[in-house]
Design an enzyme around this catalytic site. Structure first.
Site, PDB file in Angstrom:
ATOM      1  N   THR A  74       0.810  -1.226   0.000  1.00 31.38           N
ATOM      2  CA  THR A  74       0.000   0.000   0.000  1.00 31.38           C
ATOM      3  C   THR A  74       0.841   1.274   0.000  1.00 31.38           C
ATOM      4  OG1 THR A  74       0.051  -0.203   2.390  1.00 31.38           O
ATOM      5  CG2 THR A  74      -1.939  -0.999   1.294  1.00 31.38           C
ATOM      6  N   SER A  75       2.153   1.152  -0.069  1.00 32.33           N
ATOM      7  CA  SER A  75       3.069   2.245   0.274  1.00 32.33           C
ATOM      8  C   SER A  75       2.853   3.560  -0.481  1.00 32.33           C
ATOM      9  CB  SER A  75       4.501   1.752   0.027  1.00 32.33           C
ATOM     10  OG  SER A  75       5.421   2.808   0.162  1.00 32.33           O
ATOM     11  N   ASN A  76       2.700   4.641   0.291  1.00 38.63           N
ATOM     12  CA  ASN A  76       2.678   5.986  -0.302  1.00 38.63           C
ATOM     13  C   ASN A  76       4.068   6.362  -0.801  1.00 38.63           C
ATOM     14  OD1 ASN A  76      -0.075   6.639   0.397  1.00 38.63           O
ATOM     15  ND2 ASN A  76       0.618   6.875   2.521  1.00 38.63           N
ATOM     16  N   ALA A  78       6.316   4.373  -2.008  1.00 40.60           N
ATOM     17  CA  ALA A  78       6.576   3.706  -3.290  1.00 40.60           C
ATOM     18  C   ALA A  78       5.909   4.482  -4.431  1.00 40.60           C
ATOM     19  CB  ALA A  78       6.056   2.270  -3.252  1.00 40.60           C
TER      20      ALA A  78
END
Ligand SMILES: *Cc1c(COP(=O)(O)O)cnc(C)c1O
Length: 338
Positions: A74-76, A78
C-alpha cells in the site's frame, strides 16, 4: 541558507497551504490549523515528497541512475518515488512486501498507481527483517547490468531525507510569523520517524517552542522513539548544527494504533467521516485518521488545554481510501453497490 549546500530536486511548488479548520476548532474549543502536505502537484502528494527532494538530489549528485526502494503493498512512499523517478528520468525498482497479511494483493490504490508509473515491481515474499538483504541483492543485480543503483530504505527515512522536514519547519515558522500565530503543538502521524526527526530538529534549531506529538501508526513506541532520536541527531551532524536532540524532545504517542499498522477499526473510519463532514477534508485510513483521532481525544480528555493552538500536519496518503475501500465501506457502513 542552512540547506543550500545540499543537492535538491524540485518536485512540487512550496510552501504548502496552512489553513484553519474553522468548524472543527469551534466544536473542540481549540484552534486547529492544518498544514496541507497532502496538497502537492506530484501524484497526490504527501510527506514523502519533501524527503525525496533531498534523497533523489543526493542520488543524482552521486551519479546514480536507478533507485531501489521498498514498502508495503500500500506504500505511499513507493507511489511517490515512482512518480518522482519518472519526472527525473530515473529507473526504479520497487521491492514490495507481499507478506503483510492485513493487505490483500489486489492491484488498486497506490499499487495500481505504481503499475501506471511503470515501476519494475518485485513482490518480496519474505519477512520484513529480510528486506534490506533483498534490496542489496537487487542493487547487485543492477550493477551487473551496468546501472548505478541507489538504495532508499522504507519511507525514505535517512538523515538526508530528514532535511526535507527541517525545511518544512522553516516554511511553517515563516507562515506562522506572517500571521502572528504562536502555536503550542504540532500533531502528526509518525511511522518510520523521518518526518518527526526533521520537525523536532528544525523547531529546536530555530528555538521554536512548539511541542511535536508523533502519533504512531502501529510502530512500537520505543522502536519509533529510537529511530527519531538517531535520525534527528545524524541529520544535526550532517547540517553541522550545534544541537543535540534529547529523549525529552521526542514525544511518541502509542495509544492510537488501533491494533497496529494497516488495521482499520470503526473509530478510524468514523474519524474520516467526521472530519470529511465537518470540514470537507479527507484523511487516510492508515496514518492521518489515527493521528486526528489522537488529537481529538487529547483535546477531549484535557491533555491539550482548551484555548490552545495546534497545527495538524496532514502527511497525505489519501489514495489509501481507494486501496482499503473494502475496509472503509465495511467499518463505515457504506454500501458496496447501489
Ligand atoms: C509515511 C507516512 C507517514 C509517516 O511518516 P514517517 O516519516 O515515515 O514517520 C505519515 N503519513 C503518511 C500519509 C505517510 O505516507
Amino acid at each position: 541558507m542552512l540547506l543550500s549546500k545540499f543537492p535538491r530536486v524540485r518536485l512540487t511548488p512550496l510552501p504548502t497551504p496552512l489553513e484553519k479548520l474553522e468548524r472543527l476548532s469551534k466544536e473542540l474549543g481549540v484552534d486547529i490549523y492544518v498544514k496541507r502536505d497532502d496538497v502537492m502537484t506530484l501524484a497526490f502528494g504527501g510527506n514523502k515528497v519533501r524527503k525525496l527532494e533531498f534523497t533523489l538530489g543526493d542520488a543524482i549528485a552521486k551519479g546514480c541512475d536507478t533507485i531501489v526502494t521498498t514498502g508495503a503493498l500500500t506504500s505511499n512512499h513507493a507511489r511517490l518515488t515512482a512518480a518522482a523517478c519518472r519526472k527525473l528520468g530515473l529507473k526504479l525498482v520497487l521491492v514490495l512486501r507481499g507478506r503483510d497479511r492485513q493487505f490483500p494483493r489486489k492491484v488498486k490504490g497506490n499499487l495500481l498507481l505504481d503499475y501506471i508509473f511503470g515501476a519494475d515491481i518485485r513482490i518480496a515474499d519474505v519477512d520484513k527483517s529480510e528486506i534490506p538483504r533483498v534490496l542489496r541483492e537487487v542493487a547487485e543485480e543492477l550493477k551487473g547490468e551496468g546501472y548505478k543503483p541507489y538504495i532508499l530504505p522504507t519511507g525514505g527515512a535517512t538523515p538526508v531525507g530528514v532535511l526535507g522536514y527541517v525545511n518544512a519547519c522553516m516554511e511553517l515558522i515563516y507562515q506562522l510569523n506572517e500571521r502572528n500565530l504562536e502555536v503550542d503543538y504540532l500533531v502528526h502521524a509518525s511511522g518510520t520517524g523521518g518526518t518527526q526527526a526533521g520537525l523536532v530538529l528544525g523547531f529546536k534549531a530555530f528555538n521554536t517552542p512548539i511541542k511535536v506529538i508523533g502519533v504512531s501508526e502501529g510502530t512500537p513506541v520505543e522502536t519509533l522513539r529510537r529511530k527519531v532520536y538517531d535520525l534527528a541527531n545524524e541529520a544535526a551532524k550532517l547540517l553541522d548544527l550545534n544541537v543535540k536532540i534529547d529523549d525529552s524532545d521526542i514525544v511518541v504517542e502509542g495509544r492510537y494504533m488501533f491494533g497496529g499498522f494497516g488495521v482499520i477499526t470503526k473509530e478510524v473510519v468514523d474519524t474520516i467521516k467526521y472530519v470529511a463532514r465537518t470540514e470537507g477534508l479527507l484523511l487516510d485510513p492508515i496514518y492521518t485518521a489515527k493521528a486526528m483521532y489522537g488529537l481529538i481525544d487529547m483535546i477531549r480528555n484535557g491533555e491539550i488545554d482548551k484555548g490552545s493552538k495546534v497545527v495538524f500536519l496532514h502527511t497525505g496518503g489519501t489514495p489509501l481510501i481507494f486501496h482499503l475501500d473494502h475496509e472503509v465501506r465495511e467499518k463505515g457502513e457504506i454500501p458496496s453497490s447501489v
